[in-house]
Design a protein around this motif. Structure first.
Motif, PDB file in Angstrom:
ATOM      1  N   TRP A  79       0.836  -1.203   0.000  1.00  0.00           N
ATOM      2  CA  TRP A  79       0.000   0.000   0.000  1.00  0.00           C
ATOM      3  C   TRP A  79       0.867   1.247   0.000  1.00  0.00           C
ATOM      4  O   TRP A  79       0.706   2.138  -0.814  1.00  0.00           O
ATOM      5  CB  TRP A  79      -0.825   0.057   1.297  1.00  0.00           C
ATOM      6  N   THR A  82       3.109   1.824  -3.064  1.00  0.00           N
ATOM      7  CA  THR A  82       2.295   2.191  -4.226  1.00  0.00           C
ATOM      8  C   THR A  82       1.895   3.668  -4.151  1.00  0.00           C
ATOM      9  O   THR A  82       2.089   4.424  -5.107  1.00  0.00           O
ATOM     10  CB  THR A  82       1.017   1.326  -4.283  1.00  0.00           C
ATOM     11  N   ILE A 294       0.602  -8.236  -7.247  1.00  0.00           N
ATOM     12  CA  ILE A 294       1.009  -6.828  -7.295  1.00  0.00           C
ATOM     13  C   ILE A 294       0.391  -6.120  -8.498  1.00  0.00           C
ATOM     14  O   ILE A 294      -0.155  -5.023  -8.384  1.00  0.00           O
ATOM     15  CB  ILE A 294       2.542  -6.721  -7.294  1.00  0.00           C
ATOM     16  N   THR A 295       0.426  -6.777  -9.651  1.00  0.00           N
ATOM     17  CA  THR A 295      -0.203  -6.182 -10.837  1.00  0.00           C
ATOM     18  C   THR A 295      -1.673  -5.909 -10.554  1.00  0.00           C
ATOM     19  O   THR A 295      -2.192  -4.837 -10.868  1.00  0.00           O
ATOM     20  CB  THR A 295      -0.165  -7.163 -12.025  1.00  0.00           C
ATOM     21  N   VAL A 298      -1.787  -2.751  -8.196  1.00  0.00           N
ATOM     22  CA  VAL A 298      -1.236  -1.460  -8.640  1.00  0.00           C
ATOM     23  C   VAL A 298      -1.867  -0.961  -9.951  1.00  0.00           C
ATOM     24  O   VAL A 298      -2.214   0.219 -10.068  1.00  0.00           O
ATOM     25  CB  VAL A 298       0.305  -1.543  -8.813  1.00  0.00           C
ATOM     26  N   GLY A 302      -3.897   2.371 -10.314  1.00  0.00           N
ATOM     27  CA  GLY A 302      -3.141   3.394 -11.041  1.00  0.00           C
ATOM     28  C   GLY A 302      -3.915   3.953 -12.221  1.00  0.00           C
ATOM     29  O   GLY A 302      -3.788   5.134 -12.554  1.00  0.00           O
ATOM     30  N   ASN A 306      -3.207   7.248 -10.784  1.00  0.00           N
ATOM     31  CA  ASN A 306      -1.840   7.625 -11.121  1.00  0.00           C
ATOM     32  C   ASN A 306      -1.758   8.159 -12.551  1.00  0.00           C
ATOM     33  O   ASN A 306      -1.737   7.387 -13.500  1.00  0.00           O
ATOM     34  CB  ASN A 306      -0.945   6.395 -10.963  1.00  0.00           C
ATOM     35  N   ASP A 395       1.793   3.425 -14.721  1.00  0.00           N
ATOM     36  CA  ASP A 395       1.203   2.307 -13.964  1.00  0.00           C
ATOM     37  C   ASP A 395       2.059   1.046 -14.094  1.00  0.00           C
ATOM     38  O   ASP A 395       2.232   0.294 -13.134  1.00  0.00           O
ATOM     39  CB  ASP A 395      -0.212   2.000 -14.478  1.00  0.00           C
ATOM     40  N   GLY A 398       5.259   1.587 -12.216  1.00  0.00           N
ATOM     41  CA  GLY A 398       4.919   1.522 -10.793  1.00  0.00           C
ATOM     42  C   GLY A 398       4.851   0.074 -10.314  1.00  0.00           C
ATOM     43  O   GLY A 398       5.377  -0.258  -9.242  1.00  0.00           O
ATOM     44  N   SER A 399       4.238  -0.810 -11.099  1.00  0.00           N
ATOM     45  CA  SER A 399       4.136  -2.217 -10.675  1.00  0.00           C
ATOM     46  C   SER A 399       5.519  -2.831 -10.525  1.00  0.00           C
ATOM     47  O   SER A 399       5.795  -3.559  -9.566  1.00  0.00           O
ATOM     48  CB  SER A 399       3.403  -3.070 -11.714  1.00  0.00           C
ATOM     49  N   VAL A 402       7.144  -1.323  -7.341  1.00  0.00           N
ATOM     50  CA  VAL A 402       6.545  -1.862  -6.109  1.00  0.00           C
ATOM     51  C   VAL A 402       7.006  -3.309  -5.913  1.00  0.00           C
ATOM     52  O   VAL A 402       7.388  -3.718  -4.811  1.00  0.00           O
ATOM     53  CB  VAL A 402       5.003  -1.778  -6.175  1.00  0.00           C
TER      54      VAL A 402
END
Ligand code: ASP
Length: 415
Positions: A79, A82, A294-295, A298, A302, A306, A395, A398-399, A402
């Protein structure tokens, strides 16, 4: 037979070229009319297909993603990392936008008379930050059936988060339901694989339409602004984000581009993070090999929160309008622009030109004339392509970031 990636690339180039030719032929000819009609039809079927799977996909991805994340002890870290990533990358994008606008200062000396008419007929609904925030908060918690039916992504995301957490807290007792969601998700991914077969055709049609219908006169009048925005957005997408990725994960930009291009091209063509979401998920999981939990967390989050490209644009466009109006925004006013542009970008849904609507908030926050959005509307279709691509890129990066952090924490503390 060229690979899907190659087909998409060829289709994009052909679409732009043929669209450009068509623009020369002129809108009066029958060829123009029919080609545009066909392109419209194919483009909308492609997006309809993506939207068809969107809601079931987002719902099941998040439920399964969160359920699997919860099983991992580091859910809190996921959390945190991200959200920190979302806010930092958007801040970097906005700083870049504000910097280039202060440096190049496009907009000075443009003859506003050309836009006067559209400015007079422009209508907007007033927003103030408090109202905007209240509405945003209300939109988070809705009757899930209603949200699913309306395709309201953010509310669907929130309900799916609750359900995912409840499934884990309930433990073994709900194992069967979780399995069903998992299988359902697999089925959705299979359908997306089929939809991607017509992606080259869909992308070709979108870009043909774009090139054929652009108003060149407006493009040349606003050329400096357009080039500044495209340049800054590309810089963020090609230099800043890949640098972050490399610094944190040691993955090279080329590797990333190879895995991500299907999604990036789809975002460019459709100008919609939401419509692209099925493709983004597919690329992040299957090509970039990010863990599914995770995908699943996020990427859907996102897609609505995001938005680096949108944040950059909203901040930069406010300065552009100030230049047009002959107002010099002070440092503290630019700080307000920075903060409201962040809220406005987070609050903008991942749809074409959504950023234009929330732009009202940014302009009002520093007392700029909201009617000036009428100047930005005719060029928005073009700029939206770039900012949506960078939104989606953020996005995916980001994945990866993270995932890297969570892996580090796992190795330090053990699983
Ligand atoms: N079209 C953008 C997106 O879907 C949102 C915006 O208008 O900036 O990500």
């Amino acid at each position: 037979m060229p690979s899907l990636n190659q087909q998409i690339f060829i289709a994009a180039v052909l679409g732009l070229a043929i669209g450009g030719l068509l623009h020369h032929v002129g809108s009066a000819s029958v060829t123009y009319e029919w080609t545009l009609y066909a392109a419209n039809l194919i483009a909308s079927v492609f997006v309809d297909l993506l939207k068809m799977v969107l809601i079931p996909l987002v719902f099941s991805t998040i439920v399964v993603g969160v359920a699997n994340l919860q099983a991992n002890k580091n859910i809190h870290q996921v959390w945190k990392v991200t959200l920190i990533f979302f806010v930092s990358s958007m801040s970097l994008a906005m700083l870049l936008g504000l910097f280039v606008m202060n440096w190049i200062r496009p907009g000075e000396g443009i003859h506003l008379a050309m836009f006067q008419e559209s400015m007079n007929s422009f209508e907007y609904s007033k927003m103030n930050p408090a109202e905007f925030f209240t509405n945003f908060l209300h939109s988070l918690f809705q009757n899930p059936i209603n949200a699913l039916a309306k395709g309201d992504i953010l509310a669907v995301v929130v309900f799916a988060l609750f359900l995912g957490i409840a499934l884990v807290v309930g433990g073994e007792r709900y194992r069967n339901i979780l399995n069903i969601f998992q299988e359902f998700l697999d089925l959705m991914m299979r359908i997306i694989g089929w939809i991607m077969l017509i992606a080259p055709l869909g992308i070709f049609s979108f870009l043909l339409k774009l090139a054929a219908t652009q108003n060149l006169e407006i493009l040349t009048t606003l050329a400096t602004f357009i080039l500044t925005i495209i340049g800054a957005t590309l810089f963020h997408g090609v230099v800043v984000l890949p640098l972050l990725l490399y610094a944190i994960t040691r993955k090279t930009p080329l590797w990333f581009w190879r895995g991500a291009r299907e999604a990036l091209m789809t975002a460019f063509a459709t100008s919609s993070s939401n419509a692209t979401l099925p493709v983004t998920l597919r690329c992040t999981q299957e090509k970039l090999k990010v863990r599914k939990d995770i995908t699943g967390f996020v990427v859907p989050l996102g897609a609505t929160l995001n938005m680096d490209g949108t944040a950059l644009y909203e901040a930069a466009a406010a300065l552009f309008i100030a230049n047009l109006a002959g107002i010099d925004l002070s440092l503290s006013q630019q700080l307000i622009v920075f903060c409201t542009a962040m809220i406005a970008a987070m609050g903008a849904p991942g749809m074409p030109s959504a950023g234009m609507v929330t732009m009202v908030l940014v302009l009002q926050s520093v007392g700029l004339p909201v009617e000036a959005i009428a100047i930005l509307l005719p060029i928005d279709r073009l700029l939206d392509t770039f900012r949506t691509t960078v939104n989606v890129e953020g996005d995916m990066i980001g994945s990866l970031i993270v995932e890297r952090y969570v892996a580090k924490i796992d190795t330090v503390f053990g699983d």
